[in-house]
Design a protein around this motif. Structure first.
Motif, PDB file in Angstrom:
ATOM      1  N   LEU A 244       0.836  -1.197   0.000  1.00  0.00           N
ATOM      2  CA  LEU A 244       0.000   0.000   0.000  1.00  0.00           C
ATOM      3  C   LEU A 244       0.877   1.256   0.000  1.00  0.00           C
ATOM      4  O   LEU A 244       0.539   2.253  -0.647  1.00  0.00           O
ATOM      5  N   GLY A 245       1.988   1.200   0.716  1.00  0.00           N
ATOM      6  CA  GLY A 245       2.902   2.338   0.716  1.00  0.00           C
ATOM      7  C   GLY A 245       3.461   2.630  -0.657  1.00  0.00           C
ATOM      8  O   GLY A 245       3.528   3.799  -1.082  1.00  0.00           O
ATOM      9  N   ILE A 246       3.861   1.597  -1.372  1.00  0.00           N
ATOM     10  CA  ILE A 246       4.396   1.797  -2.725  1.00  0.00           C
ATOM     11  C   ILE A 246       3.300   2.278  -3.665  1.00  0.00           C
ATOM     12  O   ILE A 246       3.542   3.128  -4.538  1.00  0.00           O
ATOM     13  N   ALA A 247       2.077   1.782  -3.487  1.00  0.00           N
ATOM     14  CA  ALA A 247       0.958   2.267  -4.310  1.00  0.00           C
ATOM     15  C   ALA A 247       0.734   3.756  -4.083  1.00  0.00           C
ATOM     16  O   ALA A 247       0.480   4.519  -5.023  1.00  0.00           O
ATOM     17  N   ALA A 248       0.829   4.198  -2.825  1.00  0.00           N
ATOM     18  CA  ALA A 248       0.665   5.620  -2.521  1.00  0.00           C
ATOM     19  C   ALA A 248       1.769   6.444  -3.166  1.00  0.00           C
ATOM     20  O   ALA A 248       1.521   7.538  -3.690  1.00  0.00           O
ATOM     21  N   CYS A 249       2.990   5.931  -3.143  1.00  0.00           N
ATOM     22  CA  CYS A 249       4.102   6.610  -3.824  1.00  0.00           C
ATOM     23  C   CYS A 249       3.800   6.758  -5.316  1.00  0.00           C
ATOM     24  O   CYS A 249       4.061   7.804  -5.915  1.00  0.00           O
ATOM     25  N   ALA A 356       9.321   5.937 -12.097  1.00  0.00           N
ATOM     26  CA  ALA A 356       8.089   5.135 -12.083  1.00  0.00           C
ATOM     27  C   ALA A 356       8.371   3.652 -12.306  1.00  0.00           C
ATOM     28  O   ALA A 356       7.684   2.790 -11.748  1.00  0.00           O
ATOM     29  N   LYS A 357       9.390   3.354 -13.091  1.00  0.00           N
ATOM     30  CA  LYS A 357       9.656   1.959 -13.442  1.00  0.00           C
ATOM     31  C   LYS A 357       9.924   1.092 -12.220  1.00  0.00           C
ATOM     32  O   LYS A 357       9.436  -0.049 -12.127  1.00  0.00           O
ATOM     33  N   VAL A 358      10.681   1.617 -11.269  1.00  0.00           N
ATOM     34  CA  VAL A 358      11.057   0.786 -10.123  1.00  0.00           C
ATOM     35  C   VAL A 358       9.854   0.436  -9.258  1.00  0.00           C
ATOM     36  O   VAL A 358       9.832  -0.605  -8.594  1.00  0.00           O
ATOM     37  N   LEU A 359       8.820   1.259  -9.297  1.00  0.00           N
ATOM     38  CA  LEU A 359       7.645   0.984  -8.476  1.00  0.00           C
ATOM     39  C   LEU A 359       6.896  -0.255  -8.945  1.00  0.00           C
ATOM     40  O   LEU A 359       6.154  -0.869  -8.168  1.00  0.00           O
ATOM     41  N   GLN A 360       7.076  -0.639 -10.208  1.00  0.00           N
ATOM     42  CA  GLN A 360       6.470  -1.875 -10.709  1.00  0.00           C
ATOM     43  C   GLN A 360       7.246  -3.118 -10.271  1.00  0.00           C
ATOM     44  O   GLN A 360       6.801  -4.244 -10.502  1.00  0.00           O
ATOM     45  N   ILE A 361       8.402  -2.899  -9.625  1.00  0.00           N
ATOM     46  CA  ILE A 361       9.289  -4.005  -9.272  1.00  0.00           C
ATOM     47  C   ILE A 361       9.372  -4.230  -7.766  1.00  0.00           C
ATOM     48  O   ILE A 361       9.313  -5.365  -7.292  1.00  0.00           O
ATOM     49  N   VAL A 362       9.509  -3.137  -6.978  1.00  0.00           N
ATOM     50  CA  VAL A 362       9.742  -3.288  -5.542  1.00  0.00           C
ATOM     51  C   VAL A 362       8.496  -3.776  -4.820  1.00  0.00           C
ATOM     52  O   VAL A 362       7.379  -3.654  -5.318  1.00  0.00           O
ATOM     53  N   GLU A 363       8.712  -4.331  -3.608  1.00  0.00           N
ATOM     54  CA  GLU A 363       7.641  -4.882  -2.760  1.00  0.00           C
ATOM     55  C   GLU A 363       6.828  -5.947  -3.495  1.00  0.00           C
ATOM     56  O   GLU A 363       5.605  -6.051  -3.332  1.00  0.00           O
ATOM     57  N   GLY A 364       7.512  -6.724  -4.316  1.00  0.00           N
ATOM     58  CA  GLY A 364       6.846  -7.739  -5.127  1.00  0.00           C
ATOM     59  C   GLY A 364       6.553  -7.198  -6.509  1.00  0.00           C
ATOM     60  O   GLY A 364       5.855  -6.190  -6.652  1.00  0.00           O
ATOM     61  N   THR A 365       7.119  -7.813  -7.531  1.00  0.00           N
ATOM     62  CA  THR A 365       6.884  -7.362  -8.894  1.00  0.00           C
ATOM     63  C   THR A 365       5.398  -7.402  -9.215  1.00  0.00           C
ATOM     64  O   THR A 365       4.616  -8.092  -8.541  1.00  0.00           O
ATOM     65  N   ASN A 366       5.007  -6.697 -10.251  1.00  0.00           N
ATOM     66  CA  ASN A 366       3.584  -6.705 -10.597  1.00  0.00           C
ATOM     67  C   ASN A 366       3.122  -8.056 -11.124  1.00  0.00           C
ATOM     68  O   ASN A 366       1.927  -8.361 -11.105  1.00  0.00           O
ATOM     69  N   GLN A 367       4.055  -8.878 -11.575  1.00  0.00           N
ATOM     70  CA  GLN A 367       3.688 -10.255 -11.925  1.00  0.00           C
ATOM     71  C   GLN A 367       3.329 -11.047 -10.664  1.00  0.00           C
ATOM     72  O   GLN A 367       2.385 -11.852 -10.668  1.00  0.00           O
ATOM     73  N   ILE A 368       4.053 -10.780  -9.576  1.00  0.00           N
ATOM     74  CA  ILE A 368       3.720 -11.423  -8.307  1.00  0.00           C
ATOM     75  C   ILE A 368       2.365 -10.937  -7.806  1.00  0.00           C
ATOM     76  O   ILE A 368       1.557 -11.717  -7.263  1.00  0.00           O
TER      77      ILE A 368
END
Length: 381
Positions: A244-249, A356-368
């Protein structure tokens, strides 16, 4: 653009106003210089901590501010709109405080006021060179020798790796699989805990992650957080909230890109009128705005579930997935709106695009995240 925020209390409105004031005083005009130097803004983080922004979702009795997640996430969004590295640092630190808060011993929890007050910065050491998404397969090992744990292995992509004051180290104390994983907490400077050179990264250069080598790192037995073998469960609990924190970022970054693109399109003229008046570009801006609003709504819906004590893991995955994908689309389109100007560092759009790109990777990739959501659908959760 002013975001019409629906905050639950007057205190929450005051908190957002304080955040905006701090952003104007402490963050304005600093991001580009710190990013260019790849320098971590430790004193800025300490200032935010002393202002009460590093312990927002934790109870007042342990040094936090007792705010609901719905409010905390909007603070993160505000910070991210000014400087993503700061918001990401706050999010990761909040994540790093969770194991001690939720599962720590009485002695360990005595450090919470300094953690939540910003005097102690945390790192969350889960990923490894050969295992990011497959966290249950980690190989860092801790062996009990008398009244000590001896830890050997390596961690990768650790935010605050070179700057943290304490480290949550997830390591194998038992057999294979998630039940063999435990969590230990280590202080910076512990012999055998060796942060390495920071990675050379595309974006977030002022908060670049670092590998950590654990070379016979000896920790007292009482540095075990929670029960032996409970580390994987602790890690997953923390990551639900961390997503949720990364989504807010992501929402904050996307909102900043949208605002900048709209302002530019209203001022830039071609063929005798502002480019915002051309339908092709106006529709692009409309789609950007819709993505940002939808991401924010999904994020806050998940936050309200968490605040109500209801299951929110799947909704957190949806919010992280959608918001970070939206941030990537919106920042890409912001560069397009600016045209050639969007490709040069005189404008912030190119930095937002890289970040923006790194946010799709950290805290679990978007594939996860898609895996989490699809499994919940199959199980009917």
């Amino acid at each position: 653009m002013t975001v019409d925020r629906m905050l639950p209390t007057e205190e929450a409105h005051d908190l957002l106003a304080l955040t905006e004031e701090l952003c104007d005083r402490e963050l304005a005009g600093k991001a580009d210089a710190y990013e260019a130097r790849a320098e971590f803004p430790r004193e800025v983080i300490r200032t935010l901590g002393r202002s009460g922004l590093l312990g927002l979702p934790y109870p007042e009795e342990v040094g936090g501010a007792g705010q609901p997640y719905e409010v905390y996430l909007q603070v993160l969004e505000t910070l991210a709109g000014r400087w993503l590295a700061i918001a990401e640092a706050v999010s990761v630190h909040t994540l790093a405080c969770y194991p001690v808060y939720a599962h720590g011993s009485e002695r360990q929890r005595k450090s919470l006021p300094d953690m939540l007050g910003g005097e102690l910065l945390g790192a969350y050491c889960l990923s490894e060179p050969q295992g990011g998404s497959d966290a249950a397969a980690l190989t860092t090992k801790a062996v009990r020798e008398g009244e000590e744990w001896v830890v050997t292995g390596a961690k990768a992509w650790i935010t605050h790796g070179r700057d943290a004051d304490f480290y949550n180290i997830f390591c194998r104390t038992g057999g294979p699989g998630p039940r063999g994983i435990s969590c230990l907490i280590a202080d910076a400077g512990t012999p055998g805990l060796q942060p390495q050179k920071a990675e050379r990264v595309m974006g977030l250069r002022s908060s670049a992650p670092s590998p950590i080598v654990l070379d016979g790192c000896r920790l007292p037995a009482d540095r075990l957080v929670g029960a032996e073998g409970s580390g994987f469960a602790i890690a997953m609990e923390a990551l639900d909230a961390g997503r949720l924190g990364i989504a807010a970022c992501a929402v904050g970054l996307a909102q900043a890109a949208l605002d900048y693109a709209v302002a530019y399109a209203k001022e830039r003229e071609q063929f005798g009128r502002p480019i915002a008046e051309f339908q092709g570009l106006g529709f692009l801006l409309a789609d950007m705005a819709t993505q940002v609003s939808a991401a924010r709504a999904l994020l806050l819906s998940a936050a309200r579930l968490k605040d109500a004590g209801r299951p929110f893991s799947t909704e957190a995955a949806k919010a992280k997935l959608f918001a970070t994908d939206a941030a990537m689309r919106v920042t890409t389109d912001a560069v397009q709106v600016l045209g050639g100007a969007g490709y040069v560092s005189d404008h912030p759009a190119e930095r937002w695009f890289r970040e923006a790109k790194v946010l799709q990777i950290v805290e679990g990739t978007n594939q996860i995240q898609r895996l989490v959501i699809s499994r919940a659908l199959v199980k009917g959760v």
